[in-house]
Design an enzyme around this catalytic site. Structure first.
Site, PDB file in Angstrom:
ATOM      1  N   THR A  12       0.859  -1.187   0.000  1.00 50.36           N
ATOM      2  CA  THR A  12       0.000   0.000   0.000  1.00 50.36           C
ATOM      3  C   THR A  12       0.893   1.234   0.000  1.00 50.36           C
ATOM      4  OG1 THR A  12      -0.189   0.115   2.418  1.00 50.36           O
ATOM      5  CG2 THR A  12      -1.817  -1.244   1.247  1.00 50.36           C
ATOM      6  N   ILE A  18       8.943   5.571  -0.300  1.00 49.86           N
ATOM      7  CA  ILE A  18       9.378   4.300   0.299  1.00 49.86           C
ATOM      8  C   ILE A  18       8.671   3.116  -0.364  1.00 49.86           C
ATOM      9  CG2 ILE A  18       9.125   2.942   2.426  1.00 49.86           C
ATOM     10  CD1 ILE A  18       9.718   5.633   3.950  1.00 49.86           C
ATOM     11  N   TYR A 150       0.284  12.260  14.557  1.00 51.76           N
ATOM     12  CA  TYR A 150       1.038  11.346  13.671  1.00 51.76           C
ATOM     13  C   TYR A 150       1.903  10.396  14.497  1.00 51.76           C
ATOM     14  CZ  TYR A 150       4.610   9.865  10.300  1.00 51.76           C
ATOM     15  OH  TYR A 150       5.470   9.123   9.531  1.00 51.76           O
TER      16      TYR A 150
END
Ligand SMILES: NC(=O)c1ccc[n+]([C@@H]2O[C@H](COP(=O)([O-])OP(=O)(O)OC[C@H]3O[C@@H](n4cnc5c(N)ncnc54)[C@H](OP(=O)(O)O)[C@@H]3O)[C@@H](O)[C@H]2O)c1
Length: 250
Positions: A12, A18, A150
């Site tokens: 995903t 990355i 986050y």
């Protein structure tokens, strides 16, 4: 012998940064990858950059219907999954005093709920003996001012790896989290909400906090994820592998 010969891998957030570097490396190592992200154009460009053995499915991990569509494609095309890299995620700047409910919900919807159901919905297709890698962050153990939602979301991700290691051990499925330090991807400039000038300052400040004196490259994360995906890490489960130039280690 390639490290992932014949493996079916779902990534995903595979259209950028990355995830894209990892998709490229997985294919070099013999895997077929299924990559997902919300923007179709980026997925098409990513598939072109990967070149072969890649399938794209547009979707948002925080929408359960989109996850169902993703795995329906995987099932129809491959019938099973060997490796899942649950990597899609993002963080936006919001100091505590200014953060809105929408900011909090968006962060947890994608990074926590999205990742939770990304893994849950993959399980019926998962081959016993496979490997699941979750993208956390060094912020799971470091204070990150103005990114507290986050950081907390990434601590949840690290926690999932612990519980799921135990829940999936009888299927011999290994679950590890992987925590990048600051990595040179489009995210800092495009998704955090920082101005270009602030993003540049943040990159320089991050570099100064890293013992190795620089941000990491996406390919350096891809190498670590390939290790966790492969049988080279066959006795490693439940860990959080930091790939951070030493940032959170010293
Ligand atoms: N770069 C760093 O310094 C760093 C450090 C620690 C952890 N991380 C983590 O590493 C992961 C990848 O970050 P990156 O730096 O490679 O970022 P990036 O270059 O912005 O890539 C993010 C990828 O995730 C996808 N994505 C984002 N939200 C999504 C959603 N709701 N549903 C499906 N796909 C989604 C994006 O595609 P669309 O936008 O088209 O959906 C894109 O493919 C994230 O989980 C991030 O938190 C990054």
């Amino acid at each position: 012998m390639k490290m992932l010969e014949g493996k079916i891998a779902v990534i995903t957030g595979g259209s950028s940064g990355i995830g894209l570097a990892t998709a490229k490396r997985f294919v070099e190592e013999g895997a077929h990858v299924v990559i997902t992200g919300r923007r179709e154009k980026e997925l098409v460009n990513a598939a072109a950059a990967i070149g072969e053995n890649v399938t794209t499915v547009v979707g948002d991990v925080s929408r359960l219907d989109d996850l169902d569509r993703l795995y329906a494609v995987v099932k129809a095309k491959h019938g099973h999954i060997d490796v899942l890299f649950a990597n899609a995620g993002a963080g936006t700047v919001a100091p505590l005093e200014a953060a809105s409910e929408a900011h909090f919900d968006q962060t947890f919807d994608v990074n926590v709920k999205g990742l939770f159901f990304t893994v849950q919905k993959a399980l019926p297709l998962f081959k016993d003996g496979g490997s699941i890698i979750l993208t956390s962050s060094v912020s799971n153990i470091m204070g990150l001012p103005a990114f507290s939602a986050y950081a907390a979301s990434k601590a949840a991700v690290r926690s999932f790896a612990r519980a799921w290691t135990l829940e999936l051990k009888d299927r011999n499925i290994r679950v590890n989290s992987m925590s990048p330090g600051p990595i040179d991807t489009p995210a800092l400039a495009t998704t955090t909400g920082l101005t270009p000038e602030q993003a540049e300052q943040a990159a320089a400040q991050f570099a100064s906090q890293i013992p190795m004196g620089r941000r990491g490259e996406p390919e350096e994360i891809a190498a670590a994820v390939t290790f966790l995906a492969s049988d080279e890490s066959s006795f490693i489960t439940g860990v959080d592998l930091a790939v951070d130039g030493g940032m959170a280690q010293v």
